[in-house]
Design an enzyme around this catalytic site. Structure first.
Site, mmCIF file in Angstrom:
data_model
loop_
_atom_site.group_PDB
_atom_site.id
_atom_site.type_symbol
_atom_site.label_atom_id
_atom_site.label_comp_id
_atom_site.label_asym_id
_atom_site.label_seq_id
_atom_site.Cartn_x
_atom_site.Cartn_y
_atom_site.Cartn_z
ATOM 1 N N GLU A 127 0.846 -1.189 0.000
ATOM 2 C CA GLU A 127 0.000 0.000 0.000
ATOM 3 C C GLU A 127 0.887 1.247 0.000
ATOM 4 O O GLU A 127 1.758 1.388 0.859
ATOM 5 C CB GLU A 127 -0.894 0.004 1.248
ATOM 6 C CG GLU A 127 -1.988 1.029 1.193
ATOM 7 C CD GLU A 127 -2.954 0.917 2.377
ATOM 8 O OE1 GLU A 127 -4.163 1.028 2.163
ATOM 9 O OE2 GLU A 127 -2.479 0.704 3.509
ATOM 10 N N ALA A 274 0.279 -1.814 10.876
ATOM 11 C CA ALA A 274 -0.069 -3.113 10.307
ATOM 12 C C ALA A 274 -0.640 -2.887 8.917
ATOM 13 O O ALA A 274 -0.871 -1.757 8.500
ATOM 14 C CB ALA A 274 -1.081 -3.845 11.194
ATOM 15 N N MET A 275 -0.892 -3.986 8.209
ATOM 16 C CA MET A 275 -1.459 -3.919 6.855
ATOM 17 C C MET A 275 -2.420 -5.067 6.640
ATOM 18 O O MET A 275 -2.115 -6.222 6.962
ATOM 19 C CB MET A 275 -0.331 -3.954 5.819
ATOM 20 C CG MET A 275 -0.796 -3.975 4.382
ATOM 21 S SD MET A 275 -1.703 -2.468 3.957
ATOM 22 C CE MET A 275 -2.555 -3.020 2.481
ATOM 23 N N GLU A 276 -3.565 -4.747 6.028
ATOM 24 C CA GLU A 276 -4.686 -5.677 5.929
ATOM 25 C C GLU A 276 -4.611 -6.611 4.731
ATOM 26 O O GLU A 276 -5.632 -6.898 4.083
ATOM 27 C CB GLU A 276 -5.994 -4.885 5.869
ATOM 28 C CG GLU A 276 -6.218 -4.040 4.605
ATOM 29 C CD GLU A 276 -5.720 -2.611 4.701
ATOM 30 O OE1 GLU A 276 -6.174 -1.769 3.910
ATOM 31 O OE2 GLU A 276 -4.869 -2.340 5.562
ATOM 32 N N GLU A 308 -7.245 -4.334 11.620
ATOM 33 C CA GLU A 308 -6.919 -5.084 10.404
ATOM 34 C C GLU A 308 -7.954 -6.174 10.133
ATOM 35 O O GLU A 308 -8.279 -6.443 8.968
ATOM 36 C CB GLU A 308 -5.525 -5.705 10.529
ATOM 37 C CG GLU A 308 -4.417 -4.712 10.835
ATOM 38 C CD GLU A 308 -4.408 -3.490 9.933
ATOM 39 O OE1 GLU A 308 -4.703 -3.631 8.722
ATOM 40 O OE2 GLU A 308 -4.110 -2.382 10.425
#
Length: 856
Positions: A127, A274-276, A308
């Site tokens: 992202e 964090a990243m989903e 997330e």
């Protein structure tokens, strides 16, 4: 090669021309420490046969291009991150064979070598526009497709992606430059998802496995971390929170979990929280606690986990059409995770934490010159990258909280359920959600959306009170004002609370909830009641607004701040005082003394953390220079006294010792810090764990009482990634021209530091007891910043632009130099101008506060 910036108009045109069906991506991760082989086969249709478009790829080289069986010359067709695709057919197949570059910036496919054992760990972060760094992709969220990954890697690694990890097969044909056996993993195809939520994580990660019962059956769960951190992984707590989230969101959204498994991987050198990634969430590994941490951080980890998980539905199952709705994607996850935390976990005061920390962030961001509507105009990727801010996350979530109150919780829930049912696996815009909410609530939300989402700025609400001769309220009006540049009056649903001093405690005796609209709103419900000791507008923190206190209430708050037993009204009162200080309406010295009265006995971990951050800023940059040293000394003594009086082993003790150590500069304070570090001194209940050792050593380094030999010895003691980062910070914090120069050169003028070491080093560089150490960098900063922005990746450039700005000076000369740069560089990118302008804004606000403090 940074890659061409993609505009919204280009993306719209490409999505009208192209529809993607599937990607097959083969990766060979055995080639060495710098590059990997990547082969992409993508199948897509074209609405105008014969037309031309492009696909995105950023890497070392492109070896071959085959479009519909025809070879294309890479030298002709690949430039600046784009591969030109001419003469498209109605149905197309493209194969791109290329060499990708590992990154050390936390973008693309990041490669990390663990200093503890020499093992290699990889993870992706895509992202916004970085899937193109690992494979050729149509890099925009509305061109969804099914993805199949085939990965060749060392056989002893874990290889994790969006789908369940298959059994590996031997791959003896691959040549591993490091020796050892090689294996190949062939993953199943994903559902139709956007490229930015695809993922690859690889390396000898350790794992704890479990499962959760869902509407779709048992879903496998995995919690991963590096081997050298396994001893600290509290997987049971992480899994408990995760399961609570699954139950809550499936019920709230009336949709089963949409993917086949759910892994959470704690990854090193991570840029964000964090990243989903679909079914493969990556999380910053600072959330694997190797030392004692505050309850605020534990609560924040739980919120991150739930944030997330909420994205699996809102963002992954249903995805924004373009990044204009980035705010909705992130704000919704913030609202949903906080709601889940408050209603389905042990953190029942989560909305207090939200108001204390998240809203404070939003208010700060909303008063910068760069503020923007919640629904920002994302004209290109560069605009998107700088809008991961307090407006996108915290203000948007605050506005959604108001929307829930406006339409009602049940209609809001029913609208969400209809939205997910109608748009599963598709792409949407805000209008699609509002349509469903209008149907379930019966309210017209277009005008609401225009006022709250399409205008910028924060309003201020002030009570205007007339007290009758008998001590009762004769008249009460809530006055709404606006900033000059953003003159929008908004409707607010809020409460007004009346608090009386009873046996030394401020107790709420009455509460009125009402709608505030326009410039003046009468509150007849309180007329005739006794004027309370404290009148609190926006009691319970329902509205997104700054507040002020009437004269009597302010006097009560200043004298009896600890009398508010509940943390939320206490946070609101202290928040109002902070706003007044930032706006030059309260002397910074008075704010420092207010906080020193408020801190002893504070039990709300997040509120204490925020107060420490704010009071430190007030003392170091908002006080008048003529008496700043005296105020800093008063603050340092107050923090030390509060730390020594705090309950042994308590959360407050941990926070206060850390805050006092950061400020310590007198001979006595430095000696006390040195004694705690050496063990010659002690403080009952204080754990001298590794992170506390670094806090104390960095304190000594900042004060000039620790040299390179001591820092190197501590780094050898803590031979970990975190130890490397902490050592970089301590070295950069030393109060010598040579230390500042070394930190500057290695971060700014050279390009070898990883993202995490650079960020840590910038913290040390900017933390000084004598700000004149940074004076030589005023001109150097403005001379370098455009070159850095053009040549480094976005995250690194932004880290340098913020972290190596000499804000500690906070002088008119610094402000003027920055303004001159802005005046002389009208044509640089909007994202760079915004970042530099925000730096200037911080100095301007400090100067306003300094002037107010000098007048007091």
């Amino acid at each position: 090669m940074p890659g061409t910036n993609l505009t919204r108009d280009e993306a719209t045109q490409r999505s009208q021309l192209v529809a993607t069906r599937s990607y097959d991506v083969a990766l060979d991760l055995t080639a060495g420490p710098e590059t990997f082989r990547t082969t992409t086969t993508v199948r897509f249709s074209c609405t105008e046969p014969g037309a031309q478009t492009w696909i995105d790829f950023v890497g070392r080289s492109v070896s071959s291009l085959v479009l519909n069986g025809e070879d294309l010359d890479p030298a002709t067709h690949w430039a600046d991150g784009r591969i030109t695709l001419p003469g498209l057919a109605a149905e197309n197949e493209l194969t791109v064979d290329a060499v990708g570059l590992y990154m050390n910036t936390g973008e693309g496919l990041h490669r990390f070598v663990d200093p503890a054992d020499g093992e290699v760990y990889l993870y992706t972060q895509f992202e916004v526009p970085d899937s193109r760094r690992m494979y050729a992709a149509f890099e925009q969220p509305d061109l969804k497709a099914s993805f199949t990954f085939i990965v060749t890697a060392p056989a002893h690694w874990q290889v994790i992606s969006n789908e369940p990890t298959p059994e590996p097969v031997a791959a003896p044909e691959a040549a591993n430059v490091d020796g050892g056996e090689v294996a190949r993993w062939e993953f199943p195809a994903t559902p139709r998802i956007s490229s930015y939520i695809t993922a690859l994580v690889a390396g000898p990660y350790d794992v704890v496995r479990d499962s959760v019962t869902t509407r779709a059956g048992a879903v496998p769960l995995g919690v991963f971390c590096r081997r050298s951190l396994t001893a600290y992984l509290d997987a049971d707590n992480i899994l408990d929170v995760t399961k609570q989230g699954f139950a809550f969101f499936e019920e709230e959204f009336d949709q089963p979990y949409p993917f086949t498994k759910y892994d959470q991987i704690f990854t090193p050198e991570y840029n964000m929280g964090a990243m989903e990634n679909a079914g493969c969430v990556t999380i910053v590994e600072q959330y694997v606690f190797r030392s004692k941490v505050t309850e605020a951080i534990v609560e924040r980890r739980a919120l991150t986990i739930l944030h997330e998980l909420a994205h699996m539905w809102f963002g992954d199952l249903v995805t924004m059409r373009w990044w204009d709705d980035l705010w909705l994607n992130e704000s919704f996850a913030e609202w949903a995770s906080t709601t889940c935390q408050a209603e389905a976990t042990g953190w029942t005061d989560a909305w207090t934490t939200f108001g204390t920390a998240e809203k404070a962030w939003a208010y700060k961001q909303d008063q910068l010159s760069s503020t923007h509507p919640v629904a920002a105009d994302m004209v290109d990727l560069a605009a998107v990258e700088v809008n991961f801010d307090g407006i996108t996350y915290a203000k948007g979530a605050s506005v959604l909280k108001q929307l829930v109150a406006y339409v009602g919780r049940e209609p809001f829930r029913d609208g969400l359920r209809a939205y997910f049912a109608k748009h599963a696996w598709g792409n949407t815009s805000l209008s699609d959600l509002l349509t469903e909410l209008e149907t379930t609530s019966g309210r017209d939300l277009r005008s609401w959306s225009q006022v709250w989402l399409e205008t910028a700025g924060v309003n201020t609400l002030t009570p205007e009170v007339t007290v009758a001769y008998d001590g009762t309220i004769g008249a009460l009006t809530v006055v709404q004002t606006t900033p000059e540049k953003h003159p929008t009056l908004r409707p607010h649903r809020l409460a007004v609370g009346c608090y009386e001093l009873v046996d030394g405690a401020l107790v709420r005796t009455h509460r009125v909830e009402l709608d505030v609209a326009g410039q003046r709103t009468e509150v007849p419900e309180l007329v005739g009641r006794s004027m309370p000791d404290l009148l609190l507008v926006n009691d319970d923190d329902l509205a997104y607004t700054k507040i002020r206190l009437d004269e009597r209430s302010l006097a009560t708050a200043l004298e009896h701040v600890r009398a508010l037993a509940e943390s939320l009204p206490r946070a609101l009162v202290l928040g109002a005082a902070w706003d007044m200080t930032r706006d030059g309406e309260m002397a910074a010295t008075d704010y420092v003394r207010l906080v020193l009265r408020a801190v002893p006995g504070e039990t709300d971990s997040t509120l204490l953390r925020v107060l420490i951050q704010q009071v430190t800023t007030a003392a170091l940059t908002y006080t008048a220079p003529a008496h700043r040293d005296d105020v800093v000394a008063e603050l340092t003594a107050g923090m030390r006294g509060a730390a020594e009086a705090a309950a042994p082993g308590s959360d407050a003790q941990l926070q206060l010792v850390t805050a006092w150590a950061a400020l310590a500069r007198t001979q006595d304070d430095v000696a006390r810090v040195a004694g705690l570090l050496s063990g010659e001194g002690s403080m009952a209940g204080l754990e001298l764990d590794q992170d506390m050792r670094w806090a104390l050593l960095t304190s000594l380094a900042t004060a000039g009482a620790a040299d390179e030999e001591q820092i190197a010895a501590e780094q050898a003691r803590d031979n970990t990634a975190t130890g490397r980062e902490k050592a970089a910070r301590a070295r950069a914090a030393r109060p010598t021209a040579e230390a500042k120069e070394a930190a500057w050169v290695s971060a700014v003028e050279q390009d070898a530091l990883s993202n995490s070491v650079l960020a840590s080093q910038s913290l040390g560089w900017g933390w000084v007891h004598d700000a004149t150490l940074l004076q030589p960098y005023v001109d150097r900063y403005h001379a370098m910043i455009e070159k850095v922005w053009d040549e480094r990746t976005h995250h690194i450039a932004e880290s340098l632009a913020v972290g190596f700005y000499p804000l500690a000076l906070a002088t008119p000369e610094l402000r003027d130099a920055t303004q001159t740069w802005l005046d002389e560089h009208p044509d640089v990118s909007n994202s760079l101008r915004r970042t530099v302008a925000e730096n200037r804004d911080a100095v301007e606000r400090a100067l306003t506060a300094q002037a107010a403090d000098a007048r007091a």
